[in-house]
Design an enzyme around this catalytic site. Structure first.
Site, mmCIF file in Angstrom:
data_model
loop_
_atom_site.group_PDB
_atom_site.id
_atom_site.type_symbol
_atom_site.label_atom_id
_atom_site.label_comp_id
_atom_site.label_asym_id
_atom_site.label_seq_id
_atom_site.Cartn_x
_atom_site.Cartn_y
_atom_site.Cartn_z
ATOM 1 N N HIS A 130 0.795 -1.224 0.000
ATOM 2 C CA HIS A 130 0.000 0.000 0.000
ATOM 3 C C HIS A 130 0.830 1.278 0.000
ATOM 4 O O HIS A 130 0.255 2.369 0.053
ATOM 5 C CB HIS A 130 -0.921 0.027 1.231
ATOM 6 C CG HIS A 130 -2.124 -0.833 1.106
ATOM 7 N ND1 HIS A 130 -3.258 -0.446 0.426
ATOM 8 C CD2 HIS A 130 -2.383 -2.082 1.550
ATOM 9 C CE1 HIS A 130 -4.173 -1.406 0.473
ATOM 10 N NE2 HIS A 130 -3.656 -2.412 1.155
ATOM 11 N N LYS B 202 -8.925 13.423 4.724
ATOM 12 C CA LYS B 202 -8.054 12.245 4.683
ATOM 13 C C LYS B 202 -7.083 12.328 5.853
ATOM 14 O O LYS B 202 -7.040 13.344 6.548
ATOM 15 C CB LYS B 202 -7.285 12.146 3.363
ATOM 16 C CG LYS B 202 -6.522 13.399 2.982
ATOM 17 C CD LYS B 202 -5.858 13.249 1.609
ATOM 18 C CE LYS B 202 -6.877 13.353 0.497
ATOM 19 N NZ LYS B 202 -6.861 12.186 -0.365
ATOM 20 N N ARG B 203 -6.336 11.281 6.059
ATOM 21 C CA ARG B 203 -5.324 11.287 7.114
ATOM 22 C C ARG B 203 -4.371 12.461 6.912
ATOM 23 O O ARG B 203 -4.011 12.788 5.783
ATOM 24 C CB ARG B 203 -4.566 9.954 7.076
ATOM 25 C CG ARG B 203 -3.461 9.797 8.085
ATOM 26 C CD ARG B 203 -2.976 8.342 8.105
ATOM 27 N NE ARG B 203 -2.564 7.863 6.805
ATOM 28 C CZ ARG B 203 -1.302 7.916 6.348
ATOM 29 N NH1 ARG B 203 -0.349 8.437 7.102
ATOM 30 N NH2 ARG B 203 -0.997 7.435 5.164
ATOM 31 N N LYS C 239 0.424 14.248 1.804
ATOM 32 C CA LYS C 239 -0.941 14.490 1.307
ATOM 33 C C LYS C 239 -1.199 15.979 1.098
ATOM 34 O O LYS C 239 -2.189 16.373 0.492
ATOM 35 C CB LYS C 239 -1.967 13.882 2.263
ATOM 36 C CG LYS C 239 -1.885 12.346 2.295
ATOM 37 C CD LYS C 239 -2.893 11.753 3.263
ATOM 38 C CE LYS C 239 -2.756 10.239 3.366
ATOM 39 N NZ LYS C 239 -3.240 9.520 2.180
ATOM 40 N N THR D 256 -8.822 6.296 -1.948
ATOM 41 C CA THR D 256 -10.188 5.860 -2.246
ATOM 42 C C THR D 256 -11.186 6.993 -2.024
ATOM 43 O O THR D 256 -12.291 6.958 -2.551
ATOM 44 C CB THR D 256 -10.595 4.652 -1.373
ATOM 45 O OG1 THR D 256 -10.380 4.959 0.011
ATOM 46 C CG2 THR D 256 -9.790 3.420 -1.744
ATOM 47 N N LYS E 31 -14.852 8.088 -3.977
ATOM 48 C CA LYS E 31 -16.134 8.396 -3.326
ATOM 49 C C LYS E 31 -16.653 9.756 -3.772
ATOM 50 O O LYS E 31 -17.847 9.922 -4.036
ATOM 51 C CB LYS E 31 -15.954 8.350 -1.800
ATOM 52 C CG LYS E 31 -15.630 6.973 -1.268
ATOM 53 C CD LYS E 31 -15.017 7.031 0.128
ATOM 54 C CE LYS E 31 -14.355 5.699 0.472
ATOM 55 N NZ LYS E 31 -13.402 5.805 1.582
#
Length: 798
Positions: free
Chosen positions: A345, A533-534, A539, A641, A645
């Site tokens: 991952h 998100k985390r 990110k 993901t 969504k």
């Protein structure tokens, strides 16, 4: 069980009386809630039993998904919908003067996961059952999960997530399947058996709690097994019982304990081995009940290792086969290496687990011996298959530099290694795991992630579901590719108008939540620009904040500069020990405090941070989004993901060509998503050249300089040192994730987003096209690919 609302009402009322010894009118709301969950669980129990019986009778191959996380979300509505009884229950409860929504709100999000890794596992479980595939989950029964996030004065604080305060009615305790898991001790040679023997071990009892995984419109019901730690009947004699009991309780207390100390690292390793060993022991016992031999274990079982956390399954299965079932090494390895499949991952080095030899050898002495032997034999394999083994060893050794490299162990011991998006897999094969890909060219493959469209579209967004039903019917719920039929309607002005109304309705729902929980009034006519998100540096939530600062500064400097109203919404948890990430959360909230209270700009710009982001909150957020922020440094995000969504609910993807963004872009083209920034190859070339200099960007862009300077000039805090660490990361640590390099491109992309939004017809068409093209990203498609190409499992005969 009930088939109509009258039968439901009778059964529900009866259970209230039997369970709590009081009539329905006197029952507390929590009692009604618990009875309803048990009733729905029991409704599924018949199918659950029949599924097990059918799989056993037909001797079908089964898959078990070993994962540290299953972020399953609230199950009551999902399970009632999948069983097709939601309307019956809703109407029946209404007849009894009970509002079903009040009961739904009592359910907590199970604290069994944290981020995308766990949510993916949950989506896979839903798709497996809905496709009638025999696939189960195996994990830990966390008492408190990760943590519940509270924002206090703009700072993240962590409190225990007491998700089982009412109880978990979905689970059934199965003490008859309990097994002992052994730690510590030593390994000796036993002359009488001619084998090694693990002695003086400390035993901990693993007790399974099973939860049904209910498929949509199918009788197939699979199992999510949660292992809890209890005191063993074989109590250690060399340790105070209170200390032993406390250490037992710690195993399932929290997801991902702090590993900054030796005790924390040891506990995390304990957790990983505990659920792996217990799960394997249970699988072996189950297999022997049917087949009486383990010779065909790999023919009837496949284990998917979700990232490196469960990779100890490889040496543990070797130990079980050799020590407890008398297999020799070669035969055991044949079984193990054809049972295990590994999903990678991440390419982030800090996320590729490595365990100190001393820690593993002390805690798991026999398992470590197995790893040593696997490594020794692998060295021999490398020497046989390459001409330059010394060069290759540096990239592939399982034991190196005093550490056990878990990703390397996973690749060596598995028959399949997959990435989770096309770009990610390409990077694994050609860069990060190149030496392994050359050694094992047939092992590597791609399986782009997916999400369960039932939860994230059909159930989370009933307004959009109704629109789809009126245009293309409802067959897409079983066949998500049918969403493509929406392409015939994307130019229809009436459908465009209806879609924009659906989006507006969903934005109103989220706006009410923000008003209630944050005390911030947001304009539903504004663009809802969302990044949830985390929280991690790669990110790049920080890039988003820098852009907000830029907009605010421009509006303050220039009264003529005004933007179309924009509401920036964030949701993210930072790991408790991740100081930089927690500072970014503080920065978001500090910027929000200034921006939202400035009467000169607040009509145009609002910033909202939603605390304790999780599945239930996501189900409210995704349908309300206009813009989906997917802005990680190219080459760093394995898949993502959340992007799927958002897309499925009709939001524009604003992102880099990273992870599954690449495949979203391939399906909708430049016209229907907004791509910016450096590509993965450009990032890699810039990093390899050593020529990137953050100060050059800072000194050559006055607007960027103003933004960065605001971090330390008191703009957002009375203390100029509050955000010093963020400034240092950008400037003096040379901006590791290339925010400054992508800053101008990001600003231009955001300007393009605004231009797009002003043309409401074109915007609606773009959103509808994204929905129409999102069927590919259903986890049903992903599971079919896993089943056909890796697991080789077939649907259960119904």
């Amino acid at each position: 069980m009930f088939k109509n609302k009258e039968e439901f009402k009778a059964e529900f009322t009866k259970r209230i009386i039997e369970g709590y010894g009081r009539p329905l009118k006197e029952a507390h709301i929590t009692e009604k809630f618990m009875v309803l969950e048990k009733l729905i669980r029991d409704q599924a129990a018949i199918n659950w039993a029949l599924t097990k019986e059918e799989v056993q009778t037909s001797q079908q191959k089964q898959m078990t998904y070993f994962s540290m996380e299953f972020l399953i979300g609230r199950l009551l509505v999902n399970n009632m919908m999948n069983l097709g009884v939601y309307d019956i229950v809703k109407e029946g409860l209404a007849d009894l003067d009970i509002n079903i929504h009040e009961l739904e709100e009592l359910e907590s999000d199970p604290g069994l996961g944290n981020g995308g890794l766990g949510r993916l596992a949950a989506c896979f479980m839903d798709s497996l059952a809905s496709l009638s595939m025999p696939g189960h989950g195996n994990t830990l029964r966390y008492q408190y999960g990760l943590f519940k996030q509270k924002i206090v004065d703009g700072y993240q604080t962590e409190i225990p997530d007491q998700w089982m305060s009412i109880g978990n009615m979905w689970e059934i305790r199965k003490p008859k399947h309990a097994v002992d898991v052994r730690f510590w001790g030593k390994v000796i040679w036993d002359d009488s058996t001619g084998r090694f023997k693990h002695v003086d071990a400390e035993c901990i009892r693993a007790v399974p709690y099973d939860m049904p995984i209910i498929g949509n419109e199918t009788t197939v019901t699979n199992t999510l097994r949660l292992w809890d730690a209890e005191v063993s009947t074989n109590i250690p004699t060399n340790k105070d019982f209170r200390q032993y009991s406390q250490e037992v309780n710690e195993i399932c207390q929290n997801l991902y304990p702090d590993d900054s100390t030796l005790a924390g690292r040891t506990l995390r390793l304990k957790q990983q081995y505990f659920f792996v060993s217990a799960g394997l022991q249970a699988l072996i016992k189950s297999h022997l009940r049917t087949y009486k031999t383990l010779d065909n274990f790999h023919e009837k079982n496949v284990i998917q290792l979700n990232d490196t956390h469960p990779v100890l399954a490889i040496p543990e299965l070797m130990r079980l086969l050799i020590d407890e079932h008398d297999y020799d090494w070669e035969d055991a390895w044949e079984i193990v290496s054809h049972t295990m499949a590994y999903t990678n991952h991440t390419i982030l080095s800090e996320a590729l687990e490595k365990w100190p030899i001393d820690t593993m050898r002390a805690l798991l002495p026999r398992v470590y011996m197995m790893i040593e032997e696997i490594n020794r034999r692998f060295i021999g394999y490398v020497k046989e298959h390459v001409t330059n083994p010394d060069e290759v060893f540096d990239h592939v050794l399982i034991i190196k530099d005093g550490q056990v490299h878990m990703a390397h162990l996973a690749i060596v011991g598995s028959f399949s290694v997959n990435g989770v998006a096309g770009l990610h897999t390409d990077i694994l094969i050609h860069q990060e795991m190149k030496a392994f890909a050359e050694l094992y060219p047939n092992k590597f493959n791609n399986k782009t992630n997916g999400i369960t469209h039932r939860r994230w579209l059909a159930y989370a967004n009933p307004q959009l579901k109704e629109l789809l039903h009126d245009t293309i019917g409802d067959h897409w719920i079983k066949e998500p590719d049918e969403l493509e039929k929406l392409m015939a309607y994307v130019d229809d002005p009436e459908i465009q108008k209806r879609f924009m109304q659906v989006k507006r309705d969903r934005k109103k729902i989220l706006a009410r939540y923000i008003q209630k929980n944050n005390g911030i009034h947001v304009n539903v006519e504004s663009i809802f620009d969302i990044q949830v998100k985390r929280l991690h540096a790669y990110k790049r939530q920080l890039l988003n904040v820098l852009h907000i600062i830029y907009l605010y500064q421009e509006m303050k400097r220039n009264p003529e500069f005004r933007i179309y109203p924009r509401t920036f919404i964030f949701g993210a948890k930072a790991a408790p020990a991740y100081f930089f990430a927690k500072k970014v959360i503080k920065l978001i909230n500090s910027v929000a405090e200034v921006v939202n209270s400035d009467s000169e700009t607040s009509d145009y710009l609002k910033v909202v941070f939603l605390e304790n982001y999780g599945v239930t909150l996501a189900e409210m957020i995704m349908p309300a989004a206009d813009v989906s922020e997917q802005i990680s440094t190219a080459g760093k995000e394995a898949s993502g993901t959340g992007n799927m969504k958002f897309m499925m609910n009709g939001a524009l993807t604003l992102g880099t060509l990273d992870g599954a963004n690449v495949e979203i872009h391939e399906r909708v083209g430049d016209e229907y998503c907004e791509i910016f920034g450096l590509t993965a190859k450009e990032v890699d070339a810039l990093r390899q050249s050593g020529q990137y200099n953050a100060w050059d960007y800072y000194n050559n862009n006055i607007k960027l300089k103003f933004v960065v300077d605001s971090l330390v000039d008191g703009s957002w805090s009375a203390s100029r040192e509050e955000f010093r660490i963020i400034f240092e990361e950008l400037m003096n640590y040379n901006d590791e994730y290339f925010l400054l390099a992508d800053f101008d491109s990001y600003i231009k992309a955001q300007q393009d987003v605004e231009k797009r939004y002003l043309d409401k017809s074109a915007w609606a068409k773009m959103c509808l096209i994204n929905i129409a093209k999102s069927g590919f990203f259903s986890s049903d498609r992903t599971i079919k690919q896993y089943a056909d190409e890796i697991w080789h499992i077939m649907p259960v005969e119904k």
